[in-house]
Enzyme design. Structure first.
Site, mmCIF file in Angstrom:
data_model
loop_
_atom_site.group_PDB
_atom_site.id
_atom_site.type_symbol
_atom_site.label_atom_id
_atom_site.label_comp_id
_atom_site.label_asym_id
_atom_site.label_seq_id
_atom_site.Cartn_x
_atom_site.Cartn_y
_atom_site.Cartn_z
ATOM 1 N N ALA A 1 8.807 -18.440 -23.717
ATOM 2 C CA ALA A 1 7.664 -18.476 -22.659
ATOM 3 C C ALA A 1 8.141 -19.413 -20.643
ATOM 4 O O ALA A 1 7.593 -17.986 -20.295
ATOM 5 C CB ALA A 1 6.643 -19.390 -23.074
ATOM 6 N N CYS B 1 13.156 -18.683 -34.398
ATOM 7 C CA CYS B 1 12.709 -18.209 -35.385
ATOM 8 C C CYS B 1 14.219 -17.437 -36.202
ATOM 9 O O CYS B 1 14.350 -17.626 -37.106
ATOM 10 C CB CYS B 1 12.240 -17.374 -35.415
ATOM 11 S SG CYS B 1 11.022 -17.607 -33.781
ATOM 12 N N TYR C 1 2.633 9.860 -44.232
ATOM 13 C CA TYR C 1 3.912 10.772 -45.464
ATOM 14 C C TYR C 1 4.450 10.944 -45.583
ATOM 15 O O TYR C 1 4.584 12.037 -44.924
ATOM 16 C CB TYR C 1 2.696 11.239 -46.312
ATOM 17 C CG TYR C 1 2.762 10.572 -47.635
ATOM 18 C CD1 TYR C 1 3.449 10.120 -48.269
ATOM 19 C CD2 TYR C 1 2.720 12.549 -47.622
ATOM 20 C CE1 TYR C 1 3.869 10.798 -49.890
ATOM 21 C CE2 TYR C 1 3.348 12.897 -49.312
ATOM 22 C CZ TYR C 1 3.533 12.661 -49.999
ATOM 23 O OH TYR C 1 4.252 12.884 -50.890
ATOM 24 N N SER D 1 15.819 -19.305 -23.643
ATOM 25 C CA SER D 1 15.792 -18.509 -24.367
ATOM 26 C C SER D 1 16.332 -17.802 -25.395
ATOM 27 O O SER D 1 17.236 -17.039 -25.358
ATOM 28 C CB SER D 1 15.517 -17.231 -22.809
ATOM 29 O OG SER D 1 15.416 -17.406 -21.994
ATOM 30 N N VAL E 1 12.200 -33.112 -17.806
ATOM 31 C CA VAL E 1 10.342 -33.661 -16.930
ATOM 32 C C VAL E 1 10.474 -35.133 -17.857
ATOM 33 O O VAL E 1 10.205 -34.798 -18.286
ATOM 34 C CB VAL E 1 9.642 -32.116 -17.060
ATOM 35 C CG1 VAL E 1 9.064 -33.032 -15.966
ATOM 36 C CG2 VAL E 1 10.396 -31.686 -15.559
ATOM 37 N N GLU F 1 14.880 -27.629 -18.421
ATOM 38 C CA GLU F 1 15.234 -27.492 -19.600
ATOM 39 C C GLU F 1 15.651 -28.917 -20.377
ATOM 40 O O GLU F 1 16.917 -29.103 -19.809
ATOM 41 C CB GLU F 1 16.052 -25.896 -20.237
ATOM 42 C CG GLU F 1 16.879 -26.113 -21.572
ATOM 43 C CD GLU F 1 15.475 -26.426 -22.434
ATOM 44 O OE1 GLU F 1 13.818 -25.491 -22.079
ATOM 45 O OE2 GLU F 1 15.536 -26.904 -23.548
#
Lengths: 458, 458
Positions: B13, B46, B433, B42, B84, B36
């Site tokens: 994000a 998943c 189809y 990045s 941070v 970070e």
């Protein structure tokens, strides 16, 4: 007395109508007679290339429901090998001949008539009557004949496929799989003109890689034969030896009977019907399947797109209406998918030349992506091309060529197009994401993004 | 002087926002600093189960773009291993500490701030601090740690996965693939509660077949350890030996910093943003990804659905807006797909319990079909369940469980739901189809038909 429904044509469309009507009305309320010229009912003509190619073992697997099932389970009086030769709308009866009984004539009265005669392969002028080894592949009987021919002794070795549409390219692949040498002759600049030329080139290149001799810009002028068996195909650029020829020149609505009976035909040559599949202006007469024309939802124009999926839907709609319900067929958007030489090819909506012809001002964008996350095993490349209208940003068409899990990605695009979505709206679509199934930006969404860029609206 | 953009969180994000903003505004116009906490930017969280399970060889494959790419190609000053610790909205600066430099403090002023801290695995009260062998799988650093643990000497043999959501079932499969014995503990009646119980049962049964010891209705009460290494999981129904424990109890928005800084949080615990991803009421502050809440387009209610695909879209939207363009994030409809134990599982829209909770009166219909024409090689069974609102017939939700080419069939359903289609309208959809890709009635259309029947409207 029960109302009498007569169905002409016992394939998908006709038998869907018959069985839907039956489901809603018992035998005492509706008698159903279906005439079928061939030996089979409700089969998958689309499966013929796979049977001929050896992927499907037996043609009987292509039959969804046999005549006896309709008789026993649905109380539908199916009469195969019966050819309807006349429709008398004044006397409200059809005249059929029993092909296996010396053409004995049968007259069958009707209150409701379903015209479902399907389509016929286009036979070119050079296809000499009586020469053996030349085949259309529209009916299961056609497929049976071709299959038997490929197994005769000595086996045919050299196939020529004339026409590079869906059936042509599928049959070319089927015969390569059977071990024949195959030449595909396409009159136009390139086979697979069912997609834009840049996308079709991906297919033609792959066909060549697999050994199909693809020849474009070539017109067939005649046939040679020896002992009534085809031996060569003549073209305006020389002769090609052939001991089997497959016609893939497209098909046209089978409307000879309809025309004689005064049913209205549209500009595409198909029977004209309304939303409920009623033949325009003919009370109690319905028409469904490959013999009718449909409305293209993007252009609003009539089109003839013979496909089993439309035939089934139209048959269901007519059957529901005959059965006393209410249903409509909302038209088509030209979605089609095929597998050829290891490629998956798909389209929906308008091609570039169709969008041009319809007078749209549009942009295109083409992207390369993968079916799965790039790092996931089995990730294969995929090309997607979108067309969007300038000004509105509305999606007008989509085309996909890929190796795996590509063709059915046309479906979300088809649903988006069906709903008049803009490509900008599409970028926000909540599509399924997991590494085995898509990159984090699904190829469909990447294509939408690039088309937004091409529109220059952000 | 250039405007200063600071990004907190260097995953999908945040870095999407940073790179989109950069693309639209050159260095002289916008300076970009991204902090970070971890070592990576990045990456595909998943993908972690597939890497742990051995399907993906190296965690580096999960990284879409490395920090140096952002630095070199995008002129984005990425500072990894910087945590941070404070956002000072009055002075408009963030305070970070350099984790590898003795927590040296860094102050960075900003004009625009993107809050993209992601989510944190829910750590249950019984997860004792300091006990080794217990892992969340939210970050690539988490995945690295688990991967290393599975390769220690002696190798762990007994895995317990706590929680039967997506991550839980995916991790259970990953460890079965690694050769461990696996127990999956689910507090509810059944794992895979991300689909309706009848659909989830298909998954649970298959997991058991593959050797996962699925235990439902069981609450974990504590851990045992030996030499600070986990040795057993205690439950209210006895103890289970374990030398590795994976937490799949869900994740919550990582909002500690946001909360301290006074950013508004919604009922789901996520940061509240508007359509353009601006934090409500905080000029020049944006929030994107797993730390925000979104609007569910069906219910209109706020939801927290942490998924990479949303994170990327939201990052893009914020980046375009910061870059001077205009873009909105239109909300979500809860689409999700996963692969578990050889099954493909998908959903979109509302589950039955969600539709109940939202006060809908609805019908459901469940159909069995196949991914390809029944006669085509590789035809596999597939179950589809649809929910439609009584009265309107509007599609409310869809779920799919199948063996192959099943999960992504959720996409046309998702697009139909997105466009508020009724199931009756859906029956007419022009989907692709051909025998290799679908029966002549696509499973999606069959499901729509049966749902129309369930509504009793025809």
């Amino acid at each position: 007395m029960a109302e009498r429904l007569v169905v002409i044509g016992g394939d998908a469309a006709g038998m869907s109508a018959a069985s839907q009507a039956r489901k809603r009305r018992p035998v005492g309320d509706l008698s159903v007679v279906a005439f079928e010229k061939g030996r089979y009912t409700s089969y998958s003509a689309c499966g013929i290339p796979y049977w001929v190619g050896g992927l499907v073992d037996d043609s009987s697997e292509l039959i969804a429901r046999k005549p006896e099932v309709f008789r026993d389970d649905f109380d539908i009086d199916v009469r195969t090998r019966h050819e309807v030769v006349d429709i008398d709308l004044d006397r409200r009866e059809v005249v059929a001949v029993a092909l296996d009984e010396g053409r004995r004539e049968v007259r069958e009265p009707f209150d409701q008539l379903v015209y479902a005669t399907g389509a016929l392969p286009i036979h070119p002028p050079w296809a000499v009557e009586g020469v053996r080894g030349v085949f259309g592949v529209q009916t299961l009987d056609d497929g049976d004949a071709l299959h038997a021919w490929l197994h005769r002794d000595p086996k045919p070795k050299h196939a020529v496929v004339v026409g590079g549409g869906y059936i042509g390219v599928e049959m070319a692949e089927a015969m390569i799989n059977r071990g024949l040498s195959v030449t595909l002759i396409e009159r136009g600049a390139q086979p697979m003109s069912t997609v834009d030329p840049d996308m079709g080139k991906l297919v033609a290149d792959t066909m060549r890689t697999l050994g199909v001799d693809v020849r474009s810009g070539l017109a067939v002028t005649g046939l040679d034969h020896r002992d009534d068996v085809v031996s060569a195909v003549h073209t305006d650029q020389g002769s090609i030896p052939a001991d089997v020829v497959v016609l893939g020149l497209g098909i046209r609505p089978n409307t000879a009977l309809a025309s004689t009976a005064g049913l209205p035909l549209g500009p595409t040559g198909g029977v004209r019907v309304d939303l409920r599949m009623r033949v325009i202006g003919k009370e109690g007469v319905w028409a469904v399947g490959d013999c009718v024309e449909s409305v293209h939802r993007v252009t609003g124009q009539p089109v003839h797109i013979p496909l089993g999926t439309h035939a089934n839907k139209q048959g269901r709609v007519a059957g529901i209406n005959i059965g006393g319900g209410y249903a409509t067929f909302p038209g088509v958007i030209g979605t089609a998918v095929t597998r050829v030489c290891g490629l998956e090819v798909a389209r929906t909506g308008l091609l570039s030349r169709e969008a041009d012809a319809a007078g749209y001002s549009f942009v295109t964008a083409t992207v390369e992506s993968t079916n799965r996350a790039g790092y996931f095993p089995g990730a294969d490349p995929m090309t997607i091309k979108l067309l969007a209208e300038r000004g509105t940003g509305r999606l007008l068409g989509a085309q996909i060529v890929g190796r795996s899990e590509a063709a059915k990605r046309i479906d979300p695009l088809a649903v988006a197009l069906w709903n008049n979505m803009t490509v900008e709206e599409m970028v926000g679509l909540d599509l399924g994401y997991a590494p085995p199934y898509a990159p984090v930006w699904d190829p469909v969404l990447i294509a939408a993004r690039k088309t937004v860029d091409a529109l220059g609206v952000l």
